[in-house]
Design a protein around this motif. Structure first.
Motif: not given
Length: 151
Positions: A21-27
């Motif tokens: 899994q890869i998690l990115i922030p909203q920005a």
């Protein structure tokens, strides 16, 4: 953003193969969806895969104010989640993340890891990367090519 370049060279599949899994922030999502992002990147995000999750970053950290929104939120979210690894290309963001004890990789590191696991043809990936706006020193690209040329 490394994700931007992996989309451009059609190698996003290495991310779930390397990390799950890869998690990115909203920005980061907003940067990738902006009108200045390449069409192919914006189109890819319309049906983004289940392995790519978006999470809001925690409260603003004033010690990160000198970074771009994406890097700032990547580091803040990494701190909150005690992330194992941050994926960043921008040098200031990498320096700040390293000073906070994070393991860091970027587009070149991802291609190196994927090549070492036999997931990609590194020379082909570098050829495609060179056709984008990605900036890296010729020495770094040649080093990566020499590591994977005998494979």
């Amino acid at each position: 953003s490394p994700l931007n370049y992996l989309i451009l060279i059609n190698l996003t599949q290495i991310l779930p193969n390397l990390f799950g899994q890869i998690l990115i922030p909203q920005a980061v999502l907003q940067e990738l969806q902006s009108t200045s992002a390449p069409d192919v990147v914006r189109q890819w995000l319309i049906n983004r895969p289940s392995w790519l999750a978006v999470q809001a970053a925690p409260q603003e950290d004033p010690t990160l104010a000198n970074l771009d929104d994406g890097e700032r939120e990547v580091i803040a979210l990494g701190q909150e989640l005690k992330a194992d690894l941050l994926i960043l290309d921008e040098s200031r963001g990498r320096q700040v993340a390293a000073s906070r004890g994070f393991n860091i990789t970027g587009t070149i590191g991802l291609l190196d890891k994927a090549g070492a696991r036999g997931l990609i043809d590194v020379p082909d990936a570098i050829d495609r990367l060179r056709q984008t706006s990605f900036r890296a020193s010729p020495r770094l690209l040649n080093f990566l090519l020499s590591r994977h040329s005998a494979e």
